[in-house]
Design a protein around this motif. Structure first.
Motif, PDB file in Angstrom:
ATOM      1  N   GLN A 114       0.829  -1.206   0.000  1.00 57.69           N
ATOM      2  CA  GLN A 114       0.000   0.000   0.000  1.00 57.69           C
ATOM      3  C   GLN A 114       0.862   1.255   0.000  1.00 57.69           C
ATOM      4  N   ARG A 115       1.934   1.263   0.781  1.00 61.12           N
ATOM      5  CA  ARG A 115       2.822   2.434   0.844  1.00 61.12           C
ATOM      6  C   ARG A 115       3.493   2.685  -0.508  1.00 61.12           C
ATOM      7  N   VAL A 116       3.924   1.592  -1.156  1.00 64.04           N
ATOM      8  CA  VAL A 116       4.554   1.743  -2.471  1.00 64.04           C
ATOM      9  C   VAL A 116       3.567   2.358  -3.465  1.00 64.04           C
ATOM     10  N   PHE A 117       2.335   1.881  -3.429  1.00 60.24           N
ATOM     11  CA  PHE A 117       1.332   2.410  -4.348  1.00 60.24           C
ATOM     12  C   PHE A 117       1.069   3.887  -4.074  1.00 60.24           C
ATOM     13  N   ASP A 118       0.929   4.244  -2.804  1.00 64.69           N
ATOM     14  CA  ASP A 118       0.661   5.645  -2.451  1.00 64.69           C
ATOM     15  C   ASP A 118       1.789   6.556  -2.906  1.00 64.69           C
ATOM     16  N   LYS A 119       3.017   6.145  -2.655  1.00 63.83           N
ATOM     17  CA  LYS A 119       4.162   6.985  -3.020  1.00 63.83           C
ATOM     18  C   LYS A 119       4.295   7.095  -4.533  1.00 63.83           C
ATOM     19  N   THR A 120       3.977   5.990  -5.252  1.00 60.62           N
ATOM     20  CA  THR A 120       4.068   6.045  -6.702  1.00 60.62           C
ATOM     21  C   THR A 120       3.052   7.016  -7.281  1.00 60.62           C
ATOM     22  N   VAL A 121       1.839   6.993  -6.767  1.00 60.09           N
ATOM     23  CA  VAL A 121       0.814   7.916  -7.249  1.00 60.09           C
ATOM     24  C   VAL A 121       1.192   9.359  -6.923  1.00 60.09           C
ATOM     25  N   THR A 122       1.723   9.580  -5.721  1.00 58.82           N
ATOM     26  CA  THR A 122       2.156  10.924  -5.338  1.00 58.82           C
ATOM     27  C   THR A 122       3.279  11.410  -6.263  1.00 58.82           C
TER      28      THR A 122
ATOM     29  N   PHE B  17       3.770  10.351  -9.281  1.00 56.25           N
ATOM     30  CA  PHE B  17       3.183  10.561 -10.612  1.00 56.25           C
ATOM     31  C   PHE B  17       2.553  11.949 -10.703  1.00 56.25           C
ATOM     32  N   GLU B  18       1.884  12.384  -9.642  1.00 55.31           N
ATOM     33  CA  GLU B  18       1.284  13.714  -9.630  1.00 55.31           C
ATOM     34  C   GLU B  18       2.345  14.803  -9.702  1.00 55.31           C
ATOM     35  N   ALA B  19       3.507  14.530  -9.085  1.00 56.65           N
ATOM     36  CA  ALA B  19       4.587  15.523  -9.078  1.00 56.65           C
ATOM     37  C   ALA B  19       5.466  15.440 -10.317  1.00 56.65           C
ATOM     38  N   GLY B  20       5.194  14.487 -11.203  1.00 61.43           N
ATOM     39  CA  GLY B  20       5.969  14.360 -12.416  1.00 61.43           C
ATOM     40  C   GLY B  20       7.245  13.556 -12.269  1.00 61.43           C
ATOM     41  N   LYS B  21       7.408  12.868 -11.139  1.00 64.38           N
ATOM     42  CA  LYS B  21       8.618  12.094 -10.911  1.00 64.38           C
ATOM     43  C   LYS B  21       8.537  10.697 -11.532  1.00 64.38           C
ATOM     44  N   PHE B  22       7.342  10.150 -11.720  1.00 65.11           N
ATOM     45  CA  PHE B  22       7.147   8.808 -12.266  1.00 65.11           C
ATOM     46  C   PHE B  22       6.236   8.885 -13.480  1.00 65.11           C
ATOM     47  N   GLY B  23       6.406   7.904 -14.362  1.00 66.04           N
ATOM     48  CA  GLY B  23       5.526   7.788 -15.499  1.00 66.04           C
ATOM     49  C   GLY B  23       4.279   7.001 -15.161  1.00 66.04           C
ATOM     50  N   PHE B  24       3.326   7.048 -16.101  1.00 67.64           N
ATOM     51  CA  PHE B  24       2.074   6.321 -15.856  1.00 67.64           C
ATOM     52  C   PHE B  24       2.304   4.812 -15.802  1.00 67.64           C
ATOM     53  N   LEU B  25       3.288   4.333 -16.523  1.00 65.99           N
ATOM     54  CA  LEU B  25       3.606   2.917 -16.466  1.00 65.99           C
ATOM     55  C   LEU B  25       4.020   2.485 -15.067  1.00 65.99           C
ATOM     56  N   ASP B  26       4.698   3.375 -14.353  1.00 66.77           N
ATOM     57  CA  ASP B  26       5.065   3.070 -12.961  1.00 66.77           C
ATOM     58  C   ASP B  26       3.821   2.965 -12.083  1.00 66.77           C
ATOM     59  N   VAL B  27       2.842   3.811 -12.353  1.00 69.55           N
ATOM     60  CA  VAL B  27       1.595   3.741 -11.580  1.00 69.55           C
ATOM     61  C   VAL B  27       0.882   2.418 -11.856  1.00 69.55           C
ATOM     62  N   LEU B  28       0.815   2.020 -13.120  1.00 66.04           N
ATOM     63  CA  LEU B  28       0.173   0.751 -13.445  1.00 66.04           C
ATOM     64  C   LEU B  28       0.892  -0.421 -12.787  1.00 66.04           C
ATOM     65  N   GLU B  29       2.191  -0.394 -12.763  1.00 65.99           N
ATOM     66  CA  GLU B  29       2.951  -1.475 -12.133  1.00 65.99           C
ATOM     67  C   GLU B  29       2.697  -1.520 -10.630  1.00 65.99           C
ATOM     68  N   ALA B  30       2.669  -0.360  -9.986  1.00 65.34           N
ATOM     69  CA  ALA B  30       2.380  -0.324  -8.546  1.00 65.34           C
ATOM     70  C   ALA B  30       0.972  -0.814  -8.262  1.00 65.34           C
TER      71      ALA B  30
ATOM     72  N   SER C 193      -2.196  -7.708  -6.893  1.00 62.51           N
ATOM     73  CA  SER C 193      -1.656  -9.060  -6.797  1.00 62.51           C
ATOM     74  C   SER C 193      -1.420  -9.451  -5.351  1.00 62.51           C
ATOM     75  N   THR C 194      -0.961  -8.515  -4.543  1.00 61.82           N
ATOM     76  CA  THR C 194      -0.737  -8.786  -3.122  1.00 61.82           C
ATOM     77  C   THR C 194      -2.053  -9.068  -2.419  1.00 61.82           C
ATOM     78  N   ARG C 195      -3.087  -8.302  -2.767  1.00 60.43           N
ATOM     79  CA  ARG C 195      -4.400  -8.538  -2.154  1.00 60.43           C
ATOM     80  C   ARG C 195      -4.970  -9.892  -2.585  1.00 60.43           C
ATOM     81  N   THR C 196      -4.724 -10.260  -3.845  1.00 59.13           N
ATOM     82  CA  THR C 196      -5.155 -11.586  -4.299  1.00 59.13           C
ATOM     83  C   THR C 196      -4.438 -12.683  -3.524  1.00 59.13           C
ATOM     84  N   GLN C 197      -3.170 -12.507  -3.282  1.00 59.68           N
ATOM     85  CA  GLN C 197      -2.415 -13.485  -2.502  1.00 59.68           C
ATOM     86  C   GLN C 197      -2.938 -13.552  -1.074  1.00 59.68           C
TER      87      GLN C 197
END
Length: 433
Positions: free
Chosen positions: A367-375, A377-390, A396-400
Motif C-alpha cells: 500500500q505504501r509503495v502504491f501511495d508513493k508512486t501515485v504521489t 506521478f502527480e509531481a511528475g517524478k514517475f511515469g504512468f507505467l510506474d503507476v500501473l505497475e504499482a 496481486s498482493t491482495r489476491t495473494q
C-alpha cells in the motif's frame, strides 16, 4: 485493516489519489452485491445458517437417518419366534381304508440363535446411528469448505470489480493526458489493454462465484445458487488447540466410534454363525384317524437334522475373517486419523502465520509503495507505467492475501472433522451447530 476494506477500497483509493481532472466514471461489467460481515444488517448468509440448512434438508443425511429406521425394523424382526406349521395328510382314496393325519409342528431354536440375532440387530442399529454421526460430521466440514470456497470466489469477484474500476479511471486519465499532449499515445494504449484485461478477469471471477454458490446450495438440495451475499466470519488469528489436545479426543471421534461399532457388528455376526451350527428341534403334535377301524390316534414326534455335511462351517469361517478385518480396519482408521490430524493441524498453523504476515507486513508495504508512486506521478517524478505497475503489485498482493486467508479457513474447516462433541469451538468464532 480488514479484508473488506482492502477489497472494496481499491476504487475509492485510486479515485482519491488521481488528479481530479483525470477522473472519469467507471463502467463496471455487472453490479455486484457488497460484502457483509457477520452480524451486519442485511440478508447475507452466515456459515451457521448454511450448516443448519444443510442439516435440515440434505438428501444424503436423510438417507443416513433412514438407515436407523431400517435397522429398527430388522431388530424387531430378529426377536420374533418361528411360526408353527399345520399339515394335513390323507393316505388312500377309498372311504373305508383311508387314513387322515393332522399335525402341528413347531421349530424350537437351540444354541441361542434368537439371542444372537437380537444382538446382531442391536449392533447394526448402533452402527447405523454411528454412520449418521459421521455423516453429520462430514457434512458440517463439507458445507464449511463449500461456504469458504464461495466466500473466496465472492472476494475475488469484488477484487476484480475494484481492479476494473481502477483500470477504467486510469484509462480515462490517460486519455485526457494524451488529448492535452502531456504523455505519449502509447500510455493510452497501455491503459486500454489493462482495462480490457480487468474486464476479462471480472467476467471469469463472476462465473466462478456463481458456480461456487450453486455447489453450496446443492448441500441443502437446491438446484439454484445460494444467496449471492455471504457473511465473512471475524478473524482473530487465535491459535488452534494444541495437537496433543486433539489426539486425546481421537478415540471419541465419530469416525473411531463407527469403526468400533463395526467390530462389534462383525463379532455379533460370528455369534449368529456359531449358533447356526446347533441343529434346531422340531416338535410334532397331531392326530391320525383310521377310517377302516374308526379309531383316532395321537401323533407325537421330534425331528432333528443330522449335521453330517452342513455345519455352517463356511459361513463361520467367513464371519471370523470379517471380524479380524474389522479389527484391522479399526487400527488403520486410528493411524489414518492421527496422520491426517497432524497434517491438518500443521496447515492451520502455517496458514495462520501467513495471514498474520500478510496483514501486518506485506499488505501495508504494498500500500505504501502504491501511495508513493501515485504521489510521485502527480509531481511528475514517475511515469504512468510506474503507476500501473504499482497498482498491479498491490492488487496481486491482495489476491495473494485472499488465497492465504482461504487456506486458513479451509484448514480450520478440515480441523473441525477431528473435534469431538466435547472439543469446544475452533478459533475465528466459527460457532457451528
Amino acid at each position: 485493516m480488514h479484508l473488506k476494506y482492502y477489497v472494496l477500497g481499491a476504487a475509492a483509493l485510486f479515485a482519491q489519489t488521481l488528479p481530479a481532472a483525470a477522473q472519469v466514471s467507471a463502467q463496471p461489467a455487472e453490479s455486484l452485491p457488497s460484502v457483509q460481515r457477520a452480524g451486519s444488517p442485511g440478508a447475507a448468509l452466515t456459515l451457521d445458517q448454511a450448516i443448519a440448512k444443510a442439516f435440515a434438508a440434505n438428501p444424503g443425511l436423510r438417507a443416513a437417518a433412514l438407515d436407523i429406521a431400517i435397522a429398527a425394523g430388522a431388530r424387531r424382526q430378529a426377536g420374533v419366534f418361528p411360526n408353527p406349521e399345520v399339515s394335513f395328510v390323507r393316505e388312500g382314496t377309498q372311504r373305508g381304508t383311508r387314513t387322515q393325519t393332522v399335525q402341528l409342528s413347531q421349530v424350537l431354536e437351540l444354541g441361542g440363535k434368537r439371542s444372537a440375532r437380537i444382538k446382531l440387530a442391536d449392533s447394526e442399529r448402533s452402527l447405523a446411528a454411528g454412520n449418521l454421526d459421521v455423516a453429520r460430521t462430514d457434512l458440517r466440514a463439507e458445507v464449511t469448505t463449500a461456504y469458504f470456497d464461495a466466500l473466496a470466489a465472492q472476494e475475488r469477484a469484488q477484487l476484480a470489480q475494484a481492479s476494473l474500476d481502477v483500470a477504467s479511471k486510469a484509462a480515462g486519465a490517460a486519455s485526457k493526458r494524451v488529448a492535452a499532449g502531456r504523455v505519449s499515445p502509447l500510455e493510452e494504449d497501455r491503459a486500454s489493454v489493462a482495462q480490457a484485461g480487468a474486464r476479462v478477469d471480472l467476467a471469469q471471477a463472476q462465473s466462478e462465484w456463481k458456480v461456487a454458490l450453486t455447489k453450496l446450495a446443492a448441500y441443502w438440495g437446491d438446484t439454484s445458487p445460494a444467496p449471492a451475499s455471504l457473511a465473512i466470519p471475524e478473524l482473530d488469528l487465535a491459535p488452534a488447540p494444541a495437537l496433543d489436545e486433539f489426539e486425546r479426543r481421537l478415540e471419541n471421534l465419530p469416525q473411531m466410534r463407527r469403526a468400533r461399532l463395526q467390530v462389534q457388528r462383525e463379532q455379533a455376526q460370528v455369534g449368529v454363525d456359531r449358533a447356526q451350527r446347533m441343529p434346531d428341534l422340531t416338535l410334532i403334535v397331531g392326530s391320525k384317524k383310521d377310517d377302516e377301524i374308526g379309531r383316532s390316534q395321537t401323533v407325537l414326534g421330534i425331528s432333528v437334522p443330522l449335521p453330517l455335511f452342513n455345519r455352517n462351517q463356511g459361513s463361520l469361517q467367513a464371519s471370523l475373517a470379517r471380524s479380524e478385518k474389522a479389527q484391522a480396519e479399526l487400527e488403520a482408521e486410528r493411524v489414518r486419523l492421527r496422520q491426517e490430524l497432524a497434517s491438518t493441524h500443521q496447515r492451520a498453523q502455517l496458514a495462520r502465520e501467513q495471514v498474520r504476515t500478510m496483514r501486518e507486513e506485506i499488505l501495508p508495504a504494498a500500500q505504501r509503495v502504491f501511495d508513493k508512486t501515485v504521489t510521485g506521478f502527480e509531481a511528475g517524478k514517475f511515469g504512468f507505467l510506474d503507476v500501473l505497475e504499482a497498482q498491479r503489485t498491490l492488487l496481486s498482493t491482495r489476491t495473494q492475501y485472499l488465497q492465504v486467508l482461504y487456506e486458513r479457513y479451509r484448514a480450520l474447516a478440515d480441523l473441525g472433522r477431528y473435534a469431538s462433541s466435547d472439543a469446544g469451538t475452533l478459533p475465528d468464532n466459527r460457532n457451528t451447530p
